[in-house]
Design a protein around this motif. Structure first.
Motif, mmCIF file in Angstrom:
data_model
loop_
_atom_site.group_PDB
_atom_site.id
_atom_site.type_symbol
_atom_site.label_atom_id
_atom_site.label_comp_id
_atom_site.label_asym_id
_atom_site.label_seq_id
_atom_site.Cartn_x
_atom_site.Cartn_y
_atom_site.Cartn_z
ATOM 1 N N ASN A 7 0.880 -1.159 0.000
ATOM 2 C CA ASN A 7 0.000 0.000 0.000
ATOM 3 C C ASN A 7 0.919 1.210 0.000
ATOM 4 O O ASN A 7 1.367 1.652 1.030
ATOM 5 C CB ASN A 7 -0.872 -0.051 1.257
ATOM 6 C CG ASN A 7 -1.728 1.166 1.391
ATOM 7 O OD1 ASN A 7 -1.809 1.988 0.485
ATOM 8 N ND2 ASN A 7 -2.372 1.298 2.531
ATOM 9 N N ALA B 157 2.479 0.257 8.331
ATOM 10 C CA ALA B 157 2.175 1.680 8.496
ATOM 11 C C ALA B 157 2.032 2.034 9.979
ATOM 12 O O ALA B 157 2.416 3.119 10.387
ATOM 13 C CB ALA B 157 0.903 2.047 7.748
ATOM 14 N N GLN C 109 4.080 2.952 0.175
ATOM 15 C CA GLN C 109 5.347 2.494 0.707
ATOM 16 C C GLN C 109 5.164 1.619 1.928
ATOM 17 O O GLN C 109 6.122 1.217 2.556
ATOM 18 C CB GLN C 109 6.217 3.686 1.076
ATOM 19 C CG GLN C 109 6.559 4.549 -0.102
ATOM 20 C CD GLN C 109 7.057 5.874 0.374
ATOM 21 O OE1 GLN C 109 7.618 6.005 1.445
ATOM 22 N NE2 GLN C 109 6.863 6.891 -0.444
ATOM 23 N N SER C 110 3.928 1.366 2.293
ATOM 24 C CA SER C 110 3.712 0.491 3.431
ATOM 25 C C SER C 110 3.347 -0.887 2.913
ATOM 26 O O SER C 110 3.266 -1.114 1.721
ATOM 27 C CB SER C 110 2.572 1.014 4.291
ATOM 28 O OG SER C 110 2.764 2.356 4.590
ATOM 29 N N GLU C 111 3.132 -1.776 3.821
ATOM 30 C CA GLU C 111 2.729 -3.097 3.398
ATOM 31 C C GLU C 111 1.921 -3.755 4.501
ATOM 32 O O GLU C 111 2.198 -3.594 5.680
ATOM 33 C CB GLU C 111 3.959 -3.950 3.073
ATOM 34 C CG GLU C 111 3.572 -5.323 2.585
ATOM 35 C CD GLU C 111 4.764 -6.065 2.001
ATOM 36 O OE1 GLU C 111 5.431 -5.498 1.124
ATOM 37 O OE2 GLU C 111 5.005 -7.196 2.433
#
Lengths: 334, 361, 268
Positions: free
Chosen positions: B101, B121, B103-105
């Motif tokens: 998502n 995040a 730069q998050s995951e």
């Protein structure tokens, strides 16, 4: 001297040349910077390239060095056609073009080391030595550790010269080398040029300082409005252009009419007249004058200086273009 | 001269190659030549799909969404566009899904006993353990998410639910994730009042496992939604993938605690839960099935103003003999929320919802 | 000969005061970030989005986070400065003529410049990474490297990831620098090169924000930047990384080609 051993054999008529251009032409957009330049630089000569600002000296030099591509014409440098042969011949050419170019944040020595790194003829191990020698030669050894930023104009010029002399060169091209130099510096440059000449290198010096050229050159090429208006050995050029007799006489009118009758061209000058020696000789002139009843107090052979030659060559055209009235007047007075 | 021209040409060729490369990169990956496969009957293909056991595989799933949903900052995965997820499964219920998502995951790992759900995040792990009594408390959420990302599962469900109500055919072949596949097409029967024109399912020719599902709606030639593998490797996966150790710095919570907190944080969850809630009512069968529910009045009034604004922005006000409310339309589904808390939704035109809402208890 | 020229080029770049200042500035970034995260300390949910969220107590991520952030502006700026000084700056000082008369062929000159750019970029990026590891470990501590996927890599594997990221970022930087070199070959004003490069990068990033221009996005080098973060996922998905690198490679080809064309035809 060793450029191409075969050249003299195949073309014995031409003396060995270090550089030659034929029909060189360079346009920048719609302006023609150089046109129909046929330059010949004999090997071992010191050629002074003269011309007023904007006459195309620098452009010609840049074309000679492969920096600028000619629009038309051919260039032969040290026996090779440019720009194809540039990589073979340019290592033998030292150049100082359009003022010295160095990095202000490096010292003089570091700048030279950087230049030396890109000299194909200089082995890595000799870089240090070559740099020190070049610095010595131009008298910068004392200031070599200082940043280029702080150099005076003269020192910058010397460093530029040092760059051109890092490697023994067959041809050295110096564009306005005495720019910004004091008289002592100018003398040193002359000395260096003389040394190069003595060592057999060919030197091309461009300058607008006539005395400098006269003092150091064996050959001269005069550029004007992008074309070569005269070239050849300095002594020949001076003789060819400079045969005139300065006659001091109170009877100017008589003298003039006598000479006119003898179809010798002359014009009043100072307290006498100036007689052109084209097609005649000094004794003949004096004889004519005496027969015409003019008293001759003094007659001196006028030895033309380069300055006069230059002025005549570059202004003659000026006269042709803009001062045709004077011309006709002159013709009418004959 | 020649030398120079050659160099110049080489340099120009470099520029052209670079520009062509950009063009190639910009072009969507070509589907490639459809493979030639032996004919297969639609019935047997459907049968094989429903009985296929995909076994272990890992792959990247591309979701291409043109549903016409509004882009809501909180749930970027729903917005139109392409999204991808990576999934791995050992074929025995253990799986891992990685949902990038930005730069998050989000990572969901089910190791057989525990479902770990990690979100980078907020540096938080949700741990859902199978209770001793064997029931699966609230595994639903992460599971649902991971399953939605798995086209094989999604397609199986679609086929299972709709095959009786569809005309089924095999329409040529396709190459998906570099594998040869049959294109199975389910077309709703004429009697079905649905927004959906057809569903195309690419079925792997060897494994009979669905590789791609595309939903086409009436009036468009481009799929409104597509879920499919862009890359798949079939076979045993690294067992380490199905283990999860919470990172040292991460907070570990239980789903209950997280839900409690999230409810306060993101109001749209309330609506989601109401629709999935304890008493969803199902009306009709097949493609035009409508799901209905009643949101408790207090939940309706609790919706914060900002969420209300969000709802208002993407809905249109409607009224009829059934009352008044708001309708939210996408290409594949319509949702009708009546002002009194009744909600109906389905892959149907809004008229069907108007007709159905009266039946909601 | 060419190694000697490469060496001279890098030495020359390193001697530039502005290079040193630039490197110093770059090195400050990871230190400031580590310090900032450290002081943010125990605050709940604080910290920047994305990778920033997992920095706390995860010092090995600092170099990657730093480089990822810097790739948007700082590293292109540095690359553009080097590219600007490489050709436009040398032309401005009149030193380019000296090199050409030496002679250095124009194509070789370009490769010397490109090499200098690449070497210095690698050096700068590596320096940032190393300082990032040190500062990150010092301020935030480390227990291996936690990835975005929630797994924890051991130190060796973490270092490998950092090395991979260093290479990827350097390549992006060099590609931008190559385009800047093309501009640099066409002007004598280094500032023009920097301004043009930075404007392009910023405009690209702005264009990347407009979803109505999504047909354009695959052509923008900046589109490839975010995908590089995949290095921090576990296992590493290679497709985005590969796409970004290919995209940058295209820019590298275009930049180098244009610069060569300009250099070959240029009058000096």
């Amino acid at each position: 001297m060793t450029t191409s051993t075969s050249a003299p054999v195949t073309a014995p008529s031409t003396t060995a040349v270090a550089a030659r251009t034929r029909g060189l032409r360079k346009e920048y957009g719609s302006t023609v910077a150089v046109d129909r330049v046929d330059l010949e630089l004999p090997q071992g000569a010191v050629l002074g390239m003269l011309g007023p600002n904007g006459s195309g000296k620098t452009t010609t030099i840049r074309m000679l060095l492969g920096l600028v591509r000619p629009t038309e014409g051919e260039i032969e440098l040290l026996g090779r056609r440019l720009p194809d042969g540039a990589e073979q011949v340019l290592p033998h050419v030292g150049a100082l073009v359009e003022g010295p170019g160095f990095h202000p944040f490096l010292s003089g020595r570091e700048n030279l080391v950087r230049c030396a790194a890109f000299e194909p003829l200089l082995p890595r191990k000799q870089i240090k030595q070559a740099v020190e020698e070049a610095l010595d030669r131009v008298g910068l050894a004392q200031a070599a550790h200082r940043r280029y930023r702080g150099y005076s104009l003269g020192m910058k010029q010397r460093l530029g010269l040092a760059g051109a002399l890092l490697v023994p060169r067959k041809l050295v091209v110096l564009d306005e080398p005495t720019n910004g130099l004091d008289p002592a510096g100018t003398r040193e440059i002359r000395k260096i040029i003389a040394e190069l000449h003595a060592a057999g290198s060919t030197v091309l010096v461009s300058s607008h300082l006539l005395s400098e050229v006269e003092a150091t050159c064996t050959h001269v090429a005069v550029l004007h409005r992008g074309t070569v208006v005269a070239q050849g050995e300095l002594t020949e050029l001076l003789q060819a252009g400079g045969s005139a007799l300065q006659v001091i006489t109170p009877d100017v009118e008589k003298a003039l009419s006598a000479l006119r009758q003898a179809k010798i061209s002359a014009r009043p000058l100072g307290d006498g007249l100036r007689v052109e020696l084209a097609g005649t000789s000094a004794p003949q002139v004096i004889e004519t004058l005496v027969q015409g009843g003019a008293r001759v107090f003094e007659a001196t052979r006028w030895k033309t200086g380069l300055e006069e030659l230059f002025a005549r060559l570059t202004e003659a055209e000026e006269a042709e273009r803009g001062m045709s009235a004077v011309d006709t007047l002159d013709g009418g007075s004959r | 001269m020649n030398n120079r021209k050659v160099t110049l040409a080489a340099a120009a060729a470099g520029v052209v190659a670079g520009a062509a490369g950009l063009g190639l990169l910009a072009m969507p990956a070509g589907a490639g030549q459809p493979p030639t496969l032996p004919d297969v009957s639609a019935e047997s293909l459907v049968e094989q799909v429903l009985t296929s056991e995909p076994g272990a595989f890992g792959g990247t799933v591309q979701v291409d969404n043109k549903l016409g949903l509004p882009s809501i900052a909180e749930i970027p995965q729903l917005a139109d566009g392409k999204h991808s997820a990576r999934i791995w499964t050992d074929g025995n219920g253990r799986f891992r899904a990685a949902l990038p998502n930005g730069q998050s995951e989000q990572t969901v790992v089910h190791d057989g006993k525990t479902t770990w759900s990690w979100n980078s995040a907020d540096n938080e792990v949700t741990k859902a353990e199978r209770k001793p009594d064997g029931s699966k408390p609230d595994e639903r959420k992460p599971d649902a998410k991971a399953e939605a990302a798995n086209p094989a599962e999604a397609a199986k469900q679609v086929v299972g639910l709709t095959k009786e109500f569809s005309d089924i055919s095999v329409d040529g072949t396709a190459r998906v994730a570099n594998r040869a596949a049959y294109e199975l097409v389910l077309t709703p029967k004429a009697s079905e009042k649905t927004l959906i024109r057809e569903v195309r399912i690419a079925v792997d020719s060897e494994l009979k496992m669905p590789l791609r599902v595309a939903v086409l709606t009436n009036g468009t030639s481009e799929p409104a939604g597509m879920v499919g593998f862009s890359e798949i490797n079939v076979g045993p996966q690294d067992p380490k993938l199905f283990e999860f150790t919470p990172p040292a710095q991460a907070k570990v919570t239980t789903p209950e605690a997280k839900e409690e907190r999230d409810r306060d944080r993101s109001p749209e969850l309330g609506l989601e839960q109401a629709l999935q809630g304890e008493n969803p009512q199902v009306f009709g069968t097949g493609w035009d099935t409508v799901v209905g529910a009643r949101i408790p009045a207090e939940a309706m009034s609790q919706v914060p103003a900002e969420a209300q604004g969000l709802v208002d922005r993407f809905t249109k006000k409607v009224s009829g003999s059934w009352g008044s409310g708001k309708v939210f339309t996408t290409k594949v589904a319509t949702v009708l929320i009546a002002d009194d808390g009744r909600v109906v939704a389905g892959a149907v035109p809004e008229q069907v919802l108007f007709d159905t809402i009266g039946q909601v208890k | 000969m060419i190694t000697r020229q490469f060496g001279s080029e890098v030495r020359w770049m390193l001697r530039r005061p502005r290079t040193l200042i630039g490197l110093f500035g770059l090195v400050l970034v990871p230190i400031v970030i580590s310090f900032g995260i450290w002081t943010a300390g125990e605050d709940e949910g604080g910290g920047p989005p994305g990778l920033g969220a997992i920095l706390q107590g995860n010092g090995m991520v600092v170099p990657i986070f730093t480089l990822f952030l810097s790739l948007n502006l700082l590293l292109p700026l540095v690359a553009s400065i080097w590219a600007a000084d490489g050709l436009a700056g040398e032309a401005q000082h009149g030193t380019l003529r000296g090199l050409l008369v030496a002679p250095v062929s124009r194509v070789r000159l370009l490769f010397v410049k490109l090499f200098g750019l690449a070497a210095m970029s690698l050096f700068a990026v590596t320096l940032m990474a190393v300082v990032g590891i040190i500062a990150g470990t010092a301020f935030l501590g480390t227990d291996g490297m936690m990835t975005l996927s929630g797994t924890t890599l051991d130190t060796g594997e973490g270092l490998l990831r950092i090395a991979l990221f260093v290479v990827l970022v350097t390549f992006q930087m060099v590609s931008i620098g190559a385009v800047a070199l093309a501009v640099s070959a066409a002007t004598e004003h280094p500032l023009v090169v920097q301004a043009a490069t930075m404007t392009t990068i910023i405009v690209f990033q702005v264009l990347g924000q407009f979803s109505s221009l999504d047909w354009l996005h695959p052509f923008l080098i900046t589109t490839g930047f975010p995908g590089l973060i995949d290095v921090m996922r576990d296992p590493v998905p290679l497709d985005q990384i590969w796409d970004s690198t290919l995209l940058a490679g295209c820019y590298l080809l275009i930049g180098t080609g244009l610069a060569a064309m300009r250099l070959i035809t240029k009058d000096n």
